[in-house]
Design a protein around this motif. Structure first.
Motif, short mmCIF file in Angstrom:
data_model
loop_
_atom_site.label_atom_id
_atom_site.label_comp_id
_atom_site.label_asym_id
_atom_site.label_seq_id
_atom_site.Cartn_x
_atom_site.Cartn_y
_atom_site.Cartn_z
N GLY A 255 0.76 -1.26 -0.16
CA GLY A 255 0.06 -0.09 0.00
C GLY A 255 0.74 1.05 -0.03
N THR B 20 -3.83 4.71 -3.64
CA THR B 20 -3.78 3.29 -2.53
C THR B 20 -3.90 3.84 -1.31
OG1 THR B 20 -2.08 2.53 -4.43
CG2 THR B 20 -2.45 1.42 -2.52
N SER C 25 -7.14 4.23 0.36
CA SER C 25 -7.87 2.77 0.85
C SER C 25 -7.28 2.30 2.12
CB SER C 25 -7.82 1.56 -0.36
OG SER C 25 -6.26 1.33 -0.08
N LEU C 26 -6.30 2.69 2.70
CA LEU C 26 -5.68 2.00 3.83
C LEU C 26 -6.20 2.64 5.35
CD1 LEU C 26 -1.90 2.18 2.95
CD2 LEU C 26 -3.30 0.31 2.99
N VAL D 246 -1.25 -3.44 -2.60
CA VAL D 246 -1.94 -4.44 -1.58
C VAL D 246 -2.21 -5.46 -2.45
CG1 VAL D 246 -3.80 -4.63 -0.26
CG2 VAL D 246 -2.45 -2.33 -0.14
N TRP E 164 -8.15 1.91 12.53
CA TRP E 164 -7.01 1.59 12.12
C TRP E 164 -5.81 1.52 12.88
CZ3 TRP E 164 -9.57 -1.15 8.87
CH2 TRP E 164 -10.67 -0.36 8.04
N ARG F 48 -6.36 -6.42 2.27
CA ARG F 48 -6.33 -4.83 2.57
C ARG F 48 -5.14 -4.89 3.61
NH1 ARG F 48 -9.30 -1.30 4.47
NH2 ARG F 48 -7.64 -0.68 5.59
#
Length: 273
Positions: free
Chosen positions: A61, A182, A185-186, A67, A194, A72
């Motif tokens: 990522g 990218t 999306s993390l 990824v 997270w 994920r």
């Protein structure tokens, strides 16, 4: 430093710089937008020199490592990919140095691979039980790609604002733009989940057998010393903590000479505790 190459790990490409000969050290970067392995560790790697085999990947990522399809980003993926990378390179024993998010990955890797990981250096680390997402880290993860976002982010990372130079801002803005899709999306909002997903359990930390050096800045607002590093002292079997005064979240950049000295002294294979 040797030219970067791509190594297949579980069928997915990992972009890595692999240079030097000697004892191996895996260097794991942090989680800010635009972060890459070479961007985070270039000066450190240069200073440690050719007497080490330095493995510096872009984690999934980030940079030029995607990824994997159907996955994920997250602690398990980053940890398994790091272990798989060292297996693919044929490295049986290695030290791990991780910054911020990379510190949590380094500690998780040491717990998962006690026979392989010889030493851990966790710098400005995440992962401590009970820590919560700071407003500063939330803002770093949310920084928009481009010069304004880059300047705002860098100003939060360092204590001495003189380090936020136009060239540093420009370089980070370019990297942020390249990885924007990218990265989005993390860590989508709400971001506390997270951060919580990077927390290591007391059981995981108890499984770390390698000696651990924690390095932290006294003025770190992103992962504050009191909640990020100090709680780990009670969970790790063999641990020491080095605190830099007048230092924020990036000791390798804010105190480069002392940081490298500390690192090479602790990582030296003949170093005894």
């Amino acid at each position: 430093m040797t030219a970067p190459r791509t190594v297949a790990v579980d069928g997915s490409p990992v972009h890595v710089l692999d240079s030097g000969t000697g004892p191996a050290a895996l260097l794991l970067h942090g989680s800010g937008p635009g972060t890459t392995g070479s961007g985070a560790w270039a000066t450190t790697a240069q200073a440690l020199g050719p007497s080490w085999r330095l493995v510096v990947p872009d984690q999934a990522g980030f940079g030029r490592t995607p990824v994997p399809a159907g996955a994920r980003g997250g602690l398990r993926l980053w940890t398994e990919q790091a272990a798989g990378l060292m297996d693919a390179l044929g490295v049986g024993h290695y030290a791990v140095v991780g910054h911020s998010m990379g510190g949590a990955v380094a500690l998780a890797l040491a717990a998962a691979r006690p026979r392989q990981v010889t030493r851990v250096v966790a710098v400005s680390t995440m992962g401590a039980p009970g820590a919560t997402l700071s407003a500063e880290l939330d803002a770093v993860w949310a920084a928009p790609a481009g010069p304004l976002g880059a300047r705002d982010m860098l100003s939060r990372l360092v204590h001495d604002q003189a380090l936020v130079t136009d060239s540093a801002v420009e370089a980070r803005a370019t990297a942020m733009r390249a990885g924007a899709a990218t990265f989005a999306s993390l860590f989508p909002p709400p971001r506390a989940r997270w951060f919580d997903a990077l927390t290591l359990s007391a059981r995981t930390l108890a499984a770390v057998r390698a000696p651990v050096l924690l390095v932290h800045g006294a003025e770190d607002r992103v992962t504050p010393l009191a909640t990020a590093a100090q709680p780990l002292l009670g969970h790790l079997a063999d641990v020491r903590l080095h605190v830099f005064g007048r230092c924020g979240h990036v000791p390798a950049i804010e105190h480069p000479y002392e940081f490298r000295q500390l690192l090479s002294c602790f990582l030296r294979p003949d170093h005894r505790h």
